[in-house]
Design an enzyme around this catalytic site. Sequence first.
Site, PDB file in Angstrom:
ATOM      1  N   CYS A  48       0.549  -1.398  -0.051  1.00 24.32           N
ATOM      2  CA  CYS A  48      -0.195  -0.264   0.256  1.00 24.32           C
ATOM      3  C   CYS A  48       0.886   1.404   0.105  1.00 24.32           C
ATOM      4  O   CYS A  48       1.355   1.772  -1.052  1.00 24.32           O
ATOM      5  CB  CYS A  48      -0.791  -0.525   1.368  1.00 24.32           C
ATOM      6  SG  CYS A  48      -2.297   1.180   0.760  1.00 24.32           S
TER       7      CYS A  48
ATOM      8  N   HIS B 241      -3.312  -5.318   0.795  1.00 20.81           N
ATOM      9  CA  HIS B 241      -2.731  -5.952   2.411  1.00 20.81           C
ATOM     10  C   HIS B 241      -3.505  -6.993   1.957  1.00 20.81           C
ATOM     11  O   HIS B 241      -4.070  -7.395   2.967  1.00 20.81           O
ATOM     12  CB  HIS B 241      -4.013  -5.212   2.847  1.00 20.81           C
ATOM     13  CG  HIS B 241      -3.992  -3.685   3.345  1.00 20.81           C
ATOM     14  ND1 HIS B 241      -2.572  -2.665   3.983  1.00 20.81           N
ATOM     15  CD2 HIS B 241      -4.092  -2.681   2.404  1.00 20.81           C
ATOM     16  CE1 HIS B 241      -2.916  -1.709   3.806  1.00 20.81           C
ATOM     17  NE2 HIS B 241      -4.120  -1.007   2.854  1.00 20.81           N
TER      18      HIS B 241
ATOM     19  N   GLU C 239      -0.791  -8.797   3.855  1.00 23.42           N
ATOM     20  CA  GLU C 239      -1.112  -9.013   5.946  1.00 23.42           C
ATOM     21  C   GLU C 239      -2.209  -9.291   6.671  1.00 23.42           C
ATOM     22  O   GLU C 239      -2.015 -10.088   7.771  1.00 23.42           O
ATOM     23  CB  GLU C 239      -0.043  -7.663   5.944  1.00 23.42           C
ATOM     24  CG  GLU C 239      -0.505  -6.452   6.691  1.00 23.42           C
ATOM     25  CD  GLU C 239      -1.005  -5.420   5.639  1.00 23.42           C
ATOM     26  OE1 GLU C 239      -0.892  -6.278   4.503  1.00 23.42           O
ATOM     27  OE2 GLU C 239      -2.226  -5.253   6.059  1.00 23.42           O
TER      28      GLU C 239
END
Length: 252
Positions: A111, A219, A221
């Site tokens: 990001c 994202h 993660e």
Amino acid sequence: MRPIVIVPACTRDFGEHPYHAAQHKYVDAIVLGADCAPMILPSLGKDLDLETMLQLCDGIMLTGSASNVHPSYYSEEVLDPSLPQDPARDETTLPLIRAAVGRGIPIIAICRGFQEMNVALGGSLHQAVQLVEGKFDHRENPELGMDEQYGDAHKIQLTPGGMLHAIVGADEIPVNSLHGQGVNELAPGLVIEARAEDGLVEAFSVGAAPGFTLAVQWHPEWRITHNPYSMKMFGAFGQACRDYRARKQGRP
Ligand SMILES: N[C@@H](CCC(=O)NCCCC(=O)O)C(=O)O
């Protein structure tokens, strides 16, 4: 010994005191997804001993952040001064990226980190993607809960034959979307690895880099162990860090 992955911090004020901070989900993904050892790097800018940090690390993760890369780095004025900035992080990550890419240090960027890589290497950003003709609004709805904000928002098409396509093993995957800015001019030498349905670049790698480089706008993660695509991405990053560490130590 696991490879050390440095994570440049965001600068935040908690009460009267400034902090150097990184979110848990990022450092957790380095452990759970890459099987590496995270180390948060204070964003000291020009006061950072960059050489020592580059010698110490076996990989770099550039995290997301609500703050925006200052547009002066791509010769623009700030469009919306109400949006947060983090000059110390910019002063830390932009030279770090250029030095790390040149040395072949593995990098995974997410990001804001994706946007930092494009700017650091000579590209520019749309400061408000939603205002660009033909582009979707890629921002999250802040009124929703976290699971919804980080839930699937749109699909991306992976570049056939590209590095990410090979890692992920799919032509198209769903991703979340929590960003107001995005790639405008792609930096020279960057290879597009995925695009959104509106054509916005969503992932790239550094074509001539001697090491692993993967930058994504979404994202991976987030709840990483629940997403097989994300686990493959972080697994490839972790292996690149192990290989880099072995080469650094003169091992095969
Ligand atoms: N500020 C930039 C980048 C957006 C971004 O990184 N969002 C994630 C923030 C929260 C998190 O780290 O999960 C933009 O708006 O494009």
